[in-house]
Write a protein that holds these residues in place. Structure first.
Motif, short mmCIF file in Angstrom:
data_model
loop_
_atom_site.label_atom_id
_atom_site.label_comp_id
_atom_site.label_asym_id
_atom_site.label_seq_id
_atom_site.Cartn_x
_atom_site.Cartn_y
_atom_site.Cartn_z
N MET A 188 0.85 -1.18 0.00
CA MET A 188 0.00 0.00 0.00
C MET A 188 0.89 1.23 0.00
O MET A 188 1.79 1.35 0.83
CB MET A 188 -0.91 0.02 1.24
CG MET A 188 -1.94 -1.08 1.28
SD MET A 188 -2.75 -1.15 2.90
CE MET A 188 -3.36 0.53 3.05
N SER A 189 0.65 2.13 -0.94
CA SER A 189 1.36 3.40 -0.98
C SER A 189 0.33 4.52 -0.99
O SER A 189 -0.88 4.28 -0.99
CB SER A 189 2.26 3.48 -2.21
OG SER A 189 1.48 3.47 -3.40
N LEU A 190 0.80 5.77 -1.01
CA LEU A 190 -0.13 6.88 -1.04
C LEU A 190 -0.90 6.94 -2.36
O LEU A 190 -2.02 7.43 -2.40
CB LEU A 190 0.62 8.20 -0.84
CG LEU A 190 1.10 8.49 0.58
CD1 LEU A 190 1.89 9.78 0.61
CD2 LEU A 190 -0.07 8.58 1.54
N ARG A 191 -0.31 6.42 -3.42
CA ARG A 191 -0.95 6.53 -4.73
C ARG A 191 -1.80 5.32 -5.10
O ARG A 191 -2.86 5.46 -5.70
CB ARG A 191 0.11 6.75 -5.81
CG ARG A 191 -0.45 7.14 -7.17
CD ARG A 191 0.63 7.15 -8.23
NE ARG A 191 1.16 5.82 -8.47
CZ ARG A 191 0.58 4.94 -9.31
NH1 ARG A 191 -0.51 5.26 -9.96
NH2 ARG A 191 1.12 3.76 -9.50
N SER A 192 -1.36 4.11 -4.74
CA SER A 192 -2.05 2.91 -5.21
C SER A 192 -1.89 1.76 -4.22
O SER A 192 -1.11 1.84 -3.28
CB SER A 192 -1.50 2.50 -6.59
OG SER A 192 -0.12 2.19 -6.50
N THR A 193 -2.65 0.69 -4.49
CA THR A 193 -2.60 -0.54 -3.71
C THR A 193 -2.36 -1.70 -4.66
O THR A 193 -3.01 -1.79 -5.71
CB THR A 193 -3.92 -0.76 -2.94
OG1 THR A 193 -4.11 0.32 -2.02
CG2 THR A 193 -3.89 -2.06 -2.17
N ARG A 194 -1.42 -2.59 -4.30
CA ARG A 194 -1.08 -3.72 -5.16
C ARG A 194 -1.66 -5.01 -4.59
O ARG A 194 -1.49 -5.29 -3.40
CB ARG A 194 0.44 -3.84 -5.32
CG ARG A 194 1.06 -2.68 -6.08
CD ARG A 194 2.56 -2.76 -6.12
NE ARG A 194 3.15 -1.68 -6.89
CZ ARG A 194 3.38 -0.46 -6.44
NH1 ARG A 194 3.10 -0.18 -5.17
NH2 ARG A 194 3.89 0.48 -7.20
N ILE A 195 -2.34 -5.77 -5.46
CA ILE A 195 -3.04 -6.99 -5.06
C ILE A 195 -2.48 -8.17 -5.85
O ILE A 195 -2.39 -8.10 -7.09
CB ILE A 195 -4.56 -6.86 -5.29
CG1 ILE A 195 -5.11 -5.65 -4.52
CG2 ILE A 195 -5.28 -8.12 -4.87
CD1 ILE A 195 -6.57 -5.36 -4.80
N HIS A 196 -2.13 -9.24 -5.14
CA HIS A 196 -1.62 -10.46 -5.77
C HIS A 196 -2.78 -11.44 -5.94
O HIS A 196 -3.36 -11.89 -4.95
CB HIS A 196 -0.52 -11.08 -4.90
CG HIS A 196 0.12 -12.27 -5.52
ND1 HIS A 196 0.08 -13.52 -4.96
CD2 HIS A 196 0.83 -12.41 -6.67
CE1 HIS A 196 0.73 -14.38 -5.71
NE2 HIS A 196 1.20 -13.73 -6.76
N THR A 197 -3.13 -11.76 -7.19
CA THR A 197 -4.30 -12.58 -7.47
C THR A 197 -3.96 -14.06 -7.50
O THR A 197 -2.79 -14.45 -7.41
CB THR A 197 -4.93 -12.16 -8.81
OG1 THR A 197 -3.98 -12.39 -9.87
CG2 THR A 197 -5.29 -10.68 -8.79
N ALA A 198 -5.00 -14.88 -7.68
CA ALA A 198 -4.82 -16.34 -7.66
C ALA A 198 -4.01 -16.83 -8.85
O ALA A 198 -3.33 -17.86 -8.76
CB ALA A 198 -6.18 -17.03 -7.63
N ASP A 199 -4.08 -16.13 -9.99
CA ASP A 199 -3.32 -16.55 -11.18
C ASP A 199 -1.93 -15.93 -11.22
O ASP A 199 -1.33 -15.81 -12.29
CB ASP A 199 -4.10 -16.22 -12.46
CG ASP A 199 -4.44 -14.74 -12.55
OD1 ASP A 199 -4.12 -14.00 -11.59
OD2 ASP A 199 -5.02 -14.33 -13.57
#
Length: 318
Positions: A188-199
């Motif tokens: 999580m940063s001030l600009r965006s959020t990174r999500i690791h998906t199942a694939d």
């Protein structure tokens, strides 16, 4: 570097606000003293206005910015960048040693980054450049207008980042679903959020979009989460035997979290134009990172047991 620029913009606004308030207070005192002088020394009103204009006239920018100051500012940014990388990496390594540490430790990573960048930004602005109040107001006013028009989306995402940190609908390590994206929050940063998906994809979602969407959180800061395996079965099947087999399969899994209950639910559904049962096997996994492996294991082993028990056959399968 993007985080530093974002934090510096916010820090600059806060400093500007404080200096404006301070300047207004000083101007009020100066005007009061001038009024007293008017009464005592009979100074003309035009002289007072001229004096105030000269006082608020900002000095040349060249008096504030120099090659040496820019050099030391870049040095501070570089040192701060590596210090933050070291701190966050140390926290991540410590967090990965156990599921409890991972959820709790990684949750403080965004806070550490923001605090560090704010300290670095303050040291650069007030420690190196040391702009006077007049220059800060003049520069901030001109830059603020340009930034307001050119970086509306960036500012919206930064504001969204602060809202997420305050409201905390999710933390690093949580499994969330945003729109069609479902996975583990890695950063999580001030600009965006990174999500690791199942694939095994890394999806970056701007924080401004997260503010306008509903977010589903599977574990809410806990290391365990519920897993649902769905299996379509013929309408003529013995649901009592199927429920017993499905429950036993879930209990013997190496991923199962037995502190929470196991549930087997049957609902009517239509599949390939046929009336059938949709069995939903609900159980909890001890670590959220085992979710997809656990779901696959439940589906495979339940169907295998049903076939071996002759409850399900290739002729009556959906």
């Amino acid at each position: 570097m993007k985080q530093f620029i974002s934090v510096l913009i916010i820090l600059w606004s806060l400093l500007l606000y404080s200096f404006v308030v301070q300047s207004q207070s000083q101007d009020s005192i100066s005007v009061t003293k001038t009024e007293i002088n008017l009464d005592t020394l009979s100074t003309s009103a035009s002289d007072v206005v001229k004096t105030l204009e000269e006082k608020l006239n900002p000095p040349d920018v060249s008096e504030i910015v120099s090659f040496t100051k820019i050099f030391w500012a870049l040095v501070f940014i570089a040192i701060g960048y590596f210090i933050i990388r070291f701190l966050t990496r140390t926290i991540e390594i410590w967090s990965e040693k156990s599921p409890d540490r991972r959820v709790k430790g990684k949750a403080i990573v965004p806070v550490v980054k923001i605090i560090c960048w704010m300290v670095i930004g303050y040291l650069i602005v007030r420690g190196i450049f040391r702009p006077p109040v007049e220059s800060l107001i003049a520069f901030g006013a001109s830059i603020g207008v340009a930034v307001g028009f050119a970086a509306q989306d960036i500012l919206k995402n930064i504001f969204g980042g602060f809202v997420i940190l305050i409201d905390r609908p999710f933390k690093i390590g949580d499994k969330i679903e945003v729109g069609s994206t479902y996975g583990e929050v890695l950063d999580m940063s001030l600009r965006s959020t990174r999500i690791h998906t199942a694939d095994d994809s890394l999806v970056t979602v701007p924080n401004g979009e997260l503010m306008n969407q509903s977010i589903s959180n599977s574990n809410s800061g806990e290391t365990n989460c519920q897993v649902v395996a769905e299996i379509y079965l013929p309408i003529t099947i013995d649901t009592h035997k199927v429920r017993k087999i499905a429950t036993e399969v879930a209990k013997v899994s190496k991923y199962i979290y037995l502190v929470k209950p196991i549930a087997v639910i049957f609902v009517n559904d239509i599949k390939h134009d046929k009336l059938c049962y949709k069995m939903r096997l609900k159980a909890y996994v001890m670590d959220i990172r085992f979710e997809f492996a656990f779901k696959s294991e439940l589906t495979e082993n339940v169907i295998k047991e049903l076939l071996e028990s002759n409850i399900l056959s290739s002729e009556n399968s959906i």
